[in-house]
Design a protein around this motif. Structure first.
Motif, PDB file in Angstrom:
ATOM      1  N   ILE A   8      23.672 -68.925 -24.458  1.00 57.98           N
ATOM      2  CA  ILE A   8      22.905 -68.742 -23.223  1.00 57.98           C
ATOM      3  C   ILE A   8      23.347 -67.446 -22.543  1.00 57.98           C
ATOM      4  N   ILE A   9      24.658 -67.247 -22.438  1.00 56.89           N
ATOM      5  CA  ILE A   9      25.191 -66.036 -21.805  1.00 56.89           C
ATOM      6  C   ILE A   9      24.755 -64.792 -22.573  1.00 56.89           C
ATOM      7  N   LYS A  10      24.807 -64.859 -23.899  1.00 58.35           N
ATOM      8  CA  LYS A  10      24.392 -63.724 -24.731  1.00 58.35           C
ATOM      9  C   LYS A  10      22.903 -63.409 -24.528  1.00 58.35           C
ATOM     10  N   GLU A  13      22.380 -61.668 -21.258  1.00 57.54           N
ATOM     11  CA  GLU A  13      22.739 -60.250 -21.378  1.00 57.54           C
ATOM     12  C   GLU A  13      21.630 -59.468 -22.078  1.00 57.54           C
ATOM     13  N   ARG A  14      21.030 -60.076 -23.090  1.00 59.26           N
ATOM     14  CA  ARG A  14      19.973 -59.399 -23.844  1.00 59.26           C
ATOM     15  C   ARG A  14      18.686 -59.255 -23.029  1.00 59.26           C
ATOM     16  N   PHE A  15      18.272 -60.323 -22.350  1.00 58.10           N
ATOM     17  CA  PHE A  15      17.005 -60.315 -21.621  1.00 58.10           C
ATOM     18  C   PHE A  15      17.130 -59.864 -20.164  1.00 58.10           C
ATOM     19  N   ARG A  16      18.347 -59.779 -19.645  1.00 63.68           N
ATOM     20  CA  ARG A  16      18.650 -59.389 -18.261  1.00 63.68           C
ATOM     21  C   ARG A  16      18.461 -60.516 -17.261  1.00 63.68           C
ATOM     22  N   GLN A  50      30.444 -67.677 -14.839  1.00 62.88           N
ATOM     23  CA  GLN A  50      29.999 -67.139 -16.129  1.00 62.88           C
ATOM     24  C   GLN A  50      28.631 -66.474 -16.026  1.00 62.88           C
ATOM     25  N   ILE A  51      27.805 -66.951 -15.097  1.00 60.88           N
ATOM     26  CA  ILE A  51      26.467 -66.402 -14.875  1.00 60.88           C
ATOM     27  C   ILE A  51      26.195 -66.399 -13.379  1.00 60.88           C
ATOM     28  N   GLU A  52      25.083 -65.755 -12.979  1.00 60.52           N
ATOM     29  CA  GLU A  52      24.668 -65.711 -11.581  1.00 60.52           C
ATOM     30  C   GLU A  52      23.266 -66.296 -11.454  1.00 60.52           C
ATOM     31  N   VAL A  53      22.926 -66.740 -10.247  1.00 60.34           N
ATOM     32  CA  VAL A  53      21.624 -67.374 -10.002  1.00 60.34           C
ATOM     33  C   VAL A  53      20.933 -66.717  -8.814  1.00 60.34           C
ATOM     34  N   SER A  54      19.593 -66.727  -8.862  1.00 61.13           N
ATOM     35  CA  SER A  54      18.791 -66.306  -7.710  1.00 61.13           C
ATOM     36  C   SER A  54      17.934 -67.489  -7.297  1.00 61.13           C
ATOM     37  N   PHE A  63      21.098 -64.712 -14.270  1.00 60.08           N
ATOM     38  CA  PHE A  63      21.496 -63.381 -14.704  1.00 60.08           C
ATOM     39  C   PHE A  63      22.872 -63.456 -15.348  1.00 60.08           C
ATOM     40  N   PRO A  64      23.201 -62.486 -16.191  1.00 52.34           N
ATOM     41  CA  PRO A  64      24.579 -62.441 -16.693  1.00 52.34           C
ATOM     42  C   PRO A  64      25.526 -62.118 -15.536  1.00 52.34           C
ATOM     43  N   ALA A  65      26.756 -62.544 -15.640  1.00 52.66           N
ATOM     44  CA  ALA A  65      27.757 -62.247 -14.606  1.00 52.66           C
ATOM     45  C   ALA A  65      27.882 -60.734 -14.464  1.00 52.66           C
ATOM     46  N   GLY A  66      27.940 -60.269 -13.217  1.00 52.29           N
ATOM     47  CA  GLY A  66      28.094 -58.841 -12.964  1.00 52.29           C
ATOM     48  C   GLY A  66      26.805 -58.048 -13.061  1.00 52.29           C
ATOM     49  N   SER A  67      25.672 -58.726 -13.125  1.00 51.72           N
ATOM     50  CA  SER A  67      24.383 -58.034 -13.223  1.00 51.72           C
ATOM     51  C   SER A  67      24.179 -57.125 -12.017  1.00 51.72           C
ATOM     52  N   THR A  68      23.660 -55.935 -12.272  1.00 54.67           N
ATOM     53  CA  THR A  68      23.374 -55.000 -11.185  1.00 54.67           C
ATOM     54  C   THR A  68      21.929 -55.131 -10.688  1.00 54.67           C
ATOM     55  N   MET A  69      21.142 -55.968 -11.350  1.00 53.54           N
ATOM     56  CA  MET A  69      19.759 -56.158 -10.926  1.00 53.54           C
ATOM     57  C   MET A  69      19.744 -56.928  -9.604  1.00 53.54           C
ATOM     58  N   LYS A  70      18.925 -56.450  -8.672  1.00 52.50           N
ATOM     59  CA  LYS A  70      18.789 -57.152  -7.405  1.00 52.50           C
ATOM     60  C   LYS A  70      18.171 -58.521  -7.674  1.00 52.50           C
ATOM     61  N   LYS A  71      18.643 -59.516  -6.975  1.00 52.27           N
ATOM     62  CA  LYS A  71      18.199 -60.896  -7.207  1.00 52.27           C
ATOM     63  C   LYS A  71      16.748 -61.133  -6.785  1.00 52.27           C
ATOM     64  N   ASN A  72      16.160 -60.179  -6.082  1.00 49.85           N
ATOM     65  CA  ASN A  72      14.740 -60.284  -5.715  1.00 49.85           C
ATOM     66  C   ASN A  72      13.957 -59.078  -6.255  1.00 49.85           C
TER      67      ASN A  72
END
Length: 186
Positions: A8-10, A13-16, A50-54, A63-72
């Motif tokens: 799931i984590i992988k 990371e692949r799909f963002r 391990q992961i982040e949620v919006s 999202f993967p942990a440490g994602s730089t994508m804004k949650k919105n």
């Protein structure tokens, strides 16, 4: 951590970004209650960092942990469409955003469907015909550079006038429409 959790984590990371439903379809379809099972695992992975949620979307997106994508981010629906295509096709070959020389086409996906290679373009915005013509010219340049070009599957609500003797473009409004067409042989 279970092998499934690592997968799931992988994939995140692949799909963002992936929705709970995407994850349930890929990893929990075999369970009695796929969405409840997914919720339980995802909640634990978020709790453990391990992961982040919006919570800006329903169902929630992860999202993967440490994602730089804004949650919105306005790009989230685009990426979720790419994941949805993967979930529905589950192909052996699936490359996100393949890179070619600068100035050439930039497809969202390269995949193989029923033995035939495809570039997939997901067009969530409506572009002027002039912009679309430039995009097709970049695909033609890709053909001349590599002397071979897969079919181009364009997922778009607006049908564009495609004028090319080189690029074979199939326009559909969704991956489901395309799958229905190939099932019926059209």
């Amino acid at each position: 951590m279970k092998k499934r959790d690592l997968s799931i984590i992988k994939d995140l990371e692949r799909f963002r970004v992936m929705s709970r439903d995407n994850i349930a379809d890929l990893y929990f379809k075999h369970t009695k209650h796929p969405y409840s099972s997914a919720n339980s695992v995802l909640k634990r992975l978020v709790r453990d960092g391990q992961i982040e949620v919006s919570h800006h979307h329903s169902p929630y997106v992860y999202f993967p942990a440490g994602s730089t994508m804004k949650k919105n981010s306005t790009k989230i629906p685009h990426y979720l469409t790419l994941v949805d295509i993967y979930v529905k096709l589950q192909p052996k070959t699936f490359e996100l955003e393949p890179k070619f020389k600068k100035g050439l086409a930039e497809p969202d996906i390269y995949t193989v469907i029923k033995g035939k290679p495809f570039f997939i373009e997901v067009q969530r915005n409506v572009y002027a015909q002039k912009v679309m013509d430039k995009k097709i010219k970049r695909y033609e340049a890709l053909y001349f550079h590599y002397d071979k070009l897969p079919y181009v599957l364009m997922i778009t609500e607006k049908k564009y006038e495609i004028n090319s003797d080189i690029v074979n473009v199939i326009q559909v409004s969704s991956i489901d429409e395309f799958l229905t067409k190939i099932e019926s042989g059209k």
